[in-house]
Design an enzyme around this catalytic site. Structure first.
Site, PDB file in Angstrom:
ATOM      1  N   CYS A 103       9.406 -20.447  23.666  1.00 53.31           N
ATOM      2  CA  CYS A 103       9.681 -19.385  24.636  1.00 53.31           C
ATOM      3  C   CYS A 103      11.049 -18.759  24.411  1.00 53.31           C
ATOM      4  O   CYS A 103      11.380 -17.752  25.044  1.00 53.31           O
ATOM      5  CB  CYS A 103       9.608 -19.940  26.062  1.00 53.31           C
ATOM      6  SG  CYS A 103       7.981 -20.559  26.514  1.00 53.31           S
ATOM      7  N   ALA A 157       3.784 -33.952  20.501  1.00 50.69           N
ATOM      8  CA  ALA A 157       3.249 -34.655  21.655  1.00 50.69           C
ATOM      9  C   ALA A 157       3.027 -33.733  22.843  1.00 50.69           C
ATOM     10  O   ALA A 157       2.001 -33.811  23.525  1.00 50.69           O
ATOM     11  CB  ALA A 157       4.186 -35.804  22.034  1.00 50.69           C
ATOM     12  N   GLU A 162      -0.744 -30.631  26.380  1.00 50.90           N
ATOM     13  CA  GLU A 162      -1.266 -29.383  26.946  1.00 50.90           C
ATOM     14  C   GLU A 162      -2.695 -29.142  26.483  1.00 50.90           C
ATOM     15  O   GLU A 162      -3.533 -28.630  27.240  1.00 50.90           O
ATOM     16  CB  GLU A 162      -0.382 -28.194  26.559  1.00 50.90           C
ATOM     17  CG  GLU A 162      -0.820 -26.903  27.233  1.00 50.90           C
ATOM     18  CD  GLU A 162       0.025 -25.688  26.878  1.00 50.90           C
ATOM     19  OE1 GLU A 162      -0.317 -24.575  27.346  1.00 50.90           O
ATOM     20  OE2 GLU A 162       1.014 -25.838  26.129  1.00 50.90           O
ATOM     21  N   THR A 178      -6.934 -39.529  12.796  1.00 49.36           N
ATOM     22  CA  THR A 178      -6.702 -40.511  11.742  1.00 49.36           C
ATOM     23  C   THR A 178      -5.977 -41.704  12.348  1.00 49.36           C
ATOM     24  O   THR A 178      -4.863 -41.566  12.854  1.00 49.36           O
ATOM     25  CB  THR A 178      -5.861 -39.908  10.603  1.00 49.36           C
ATOM     26  OG1 THR A 178      -6.573 -38.808  10.028  1.00 49.36           O
ATOM     27  CG2 THR A 178      -5.602 -40.947   9.526  1.00 49.36           C
ATOM     28  N   CYS A 395     -45.500 -15.846  25.051  1.00 50.95           N
ATOM     29  CA  CYS A 395     -45.039 -17.212  25.375  1.00 50.95           C
ATOM     30  C   CYS A 395     -43.905 -17.134  26.393  1.00 50.95           C
ATOM     31  O   CYS A 395     -43.968 -17.747  27.446  1.00 50.95           O
ATOM     32  CB  CYS A 395     -44.579 -17.925  24.110  1.00 50.95           C
ATOM     33  SG  CYS A 395     -45.915 -18.241  22.941  1.00 50.95           S
ATOM     34  N   CYS A 418     -45.422 -21.410  27.160  1.00 52.17           N
ATOM     35  CA  CYS A 418     -45.791 -22.172  25.968  1.00 52.17           C
ATOM     36  C   CYS A 418     -44.547 -22.292  25.097  1.00 52.17           C
ATOM     37  O   CYS A 418     -44.008 -21.277  24.654  1.00 52.17           O
ATOM     38  CB  CYS A 418     -46.914 -21.442  25.228  1.00 52.17           C
ATOM     39  SG  CYS A 418     -47.557 -22.322  23.799  1.00 52.17           S
TER      40      CYS A 418
END
Length: 515
Positions: A103, A157, A162, A178, A395, A418
């Site tokens: 930001c 992290a 978020e 992983t 159908c 159907c």
């Protein structure tokens, strides 16, 4: 028999900007963690496993066809500022759009960190945005909605946290996790395992199994792919499973034989979602072209065959028409089937090359009466007086439309008498989803839901083995539909005016059509 005259056509208003694209772009997560879910110490990753680094590079760089990125198509990697600060020689990550979340710092500051000879080229590879939500909003819109094939969230992290919170978690398509088997030394943790229990069910789609690195002090690792639980497609698969286990074995018109039950499925169309089944590739171009063919009142199967869409060839053949007693029909003249009933209900059918201006135009009537909040919003293809003239009886025969006046959403309930679960139903789900989306566009509404009510839901005996294979697959998130071009009239849309974004299905499964 196309309704070319403007007086018969349905005008299309310009789509409002908020309706044109999904609110956020679907995304995948790529993360490496130890056995305690640790991902780092705030500065570095405390292990080096060359095989997992190679996996990260290939997964985030290569396109879905495993080919390198091109000038027109590549992937995006979304990362926090600290993740961006990988060793300088790797910045920006090559062959990918680098979306850095910050930001405070403008993109020029990030580029200034690079050697001068790299800055000009890197300017096209780096964009900066506030948080993950804002980045996914950016990637859902032009030019990125078409130029970016897959968006990957790669940490750190805070960004992962978020990603697992609303509204971002609703757009999560895949997690490539992983697991590195090493002594825990991390103080940064990825919360996927804990949050998945509280927020949304997930399925383990695949795993590499535990492998031992050849180059990293014999550390072992495992690469796992998780996908959010797709409850809507699960309805379809569970119904197939129930049919094959408990259904009634019956002979049928085609002579193939069926296993059937008498059975509703519901699919969301909100936020541009398109319920295109993922456990096998659905022929989207065929779905789209056929629906447009219906909307134009067409009954000439040559029109589709000329576009290399052959779904009606068997029913339009000379042999099949003669077997139905339609000896006067020209080859590929299907009679007054779906499109004719939608646009000319009650008119006398005179062949696919005649011009028609009589009968009830059910589609145009629905569009006009939706504007007055009328509740009598039905379209039917079942005309008892004309059944004997049709190559095949309908159908999918009845659609009812409903407006939620509070949310301004249009929903459709389809009744299908159907239901060929292997071939027909995936097509019908996508087709009526598109019909609802187009009628919503024509009336300035948002798409809401498709409710699919099935009459005789059956599995053809020659589809059983193919469907058993499909039942072993794990459904993933549905794609979204965006319109690349606006048209003045509903009937003027072409399949090339629409783009399906983030459709990552399993390969097709061949099933023969019973004629």
């Amino acid at each position: 028999m196309s309704r070319a005259a403007a007086k018969f056509k349905i005008p299309m208003p310009v789509t409002k900007a908020d309706f044109a694209f999904p609110s956020l772009r679907a995304f995948s997560i790529v993360v490496a963690a130890d056995q305690q879910h640790g991902i780092g110490d705030g500065e570095t990753i405390p292990w080096t496993v060359p095989e997992t680094l190679a996996f990260f590079k290939d997964q985030t760089t290569l396109l879905r066809n495993k080919k390198p990125p091109t000038e027109k198509k590549r992937n995006a990697v979304v990362m926090g500022r600290k993740t961006w600060e990988v060793p300088l020689k790797f910045r920006p990550l090559k062959g990918r759009l680098n979306v850095v979340l910050s930001c405070r710092r403008p993109v020029d500051d990030l580029l200034a960190q690079l050697p001068e000879e790299k800055r000009a080229a890197a300017a096209a590879d780096v964009v900066i945005n506030g948080g993950l939500k804002e980045a996914l909003h950016l990637l859902a819109r032009p030019p990125y909605c078409s130029s970016i094939e897959t968006a990957y969230c790669i940490g750190g992290a805070r960004v992962y946290t978020e990603a697992m919170q609303s509204p971002c978690v609703e757009k999560l398509k895949e997690v490539y996790l992983t697991r590195v088997h090493t002594a825990p030394t991390c103080n940064r943790f990825y919360e996927f395992v804990r949050r998945r229990r509280a927020r949304a069910a997930v399925d383990l789609e695949s795993t590499s199994g535990v492998k031992v690195s050849d180059a990293a002090a014999h550390l072992s690792y495992e690469i796992m792919k998780y996908v959010p639980h797709n409850a809507e497609e699960r309805q379809y698969l569970e119904l197939i499973d129930r049919i094959m286990k408990t259904g009634l074995v019956k002979e049928d018109r085609t002579g193939v034989g069926t296993i059937s039950l008498f059975g509703a499925q519901m699919f969301s169309l909100r936020d541009n979602q398109l319920p295109l089944l993922t456990t096998k590739r659905v022929f989207w171009r065929g779905v789209c072209e056929e629906l447009i063919w219906f909307l134009r009142g067409e009954t000439n199967a040559h029109v589709l065959a000329d576009k290399d869409i052959h779904i009606w060839d068997g029913n339009g053949s000379r042999e099949f028409l003669d077997s139905r007693g339609l000896t006067e029909n020209k080859e590929m003249d299907l009679g007054p089937v779906y499109g004719f009933q939608w646009r000319h209900f009650g008119a006398d059918y005179k062949g696919f090359d005649a011009n028609y201006d009589e009968g009830v135009d059910q589609i145009k009537t629905i569009v006009e009466t939706l504007k007055t909040n009328d509740r009598r919003l039905l379209v039917t293809a079942w005309n008892p007086c004309a059944l004997h003239k049709m190559a095949v009886r309908p159908c999918h025969l009845l659609g009812q439309f409903y407006v939620n006046t509070q949310t301004k959403e249009l929903s459709c309930m389809l009744y299908q008498r159907c239901c060929d679960m292997g071939l027909g139903v995936p097509f019908n789900i996508a087709s009526y989803a598109l019909l609802t989306i187009l009628i919503a566009k024509a009336t300035g509404l948002r798409p809401g839901e498709l409710v699919h009510t099935l009459g005789t839901a059956h599995v053809y005996s020659n589809h059983v083995e193919a469907l058993k294979e499909q039942l072993q697959r794990v459904p993933v998130a549905f794609p979204v539909l965006v319109f690349k071009k606006e048209r003045e009239f509903l009937e003027d849309y072409e399949s090339t005016d629409m783009e399906v974004v983030d459709y990552v299905p399993y390969p097709p499964i061949k099933m023969e059509m019973a004629v």
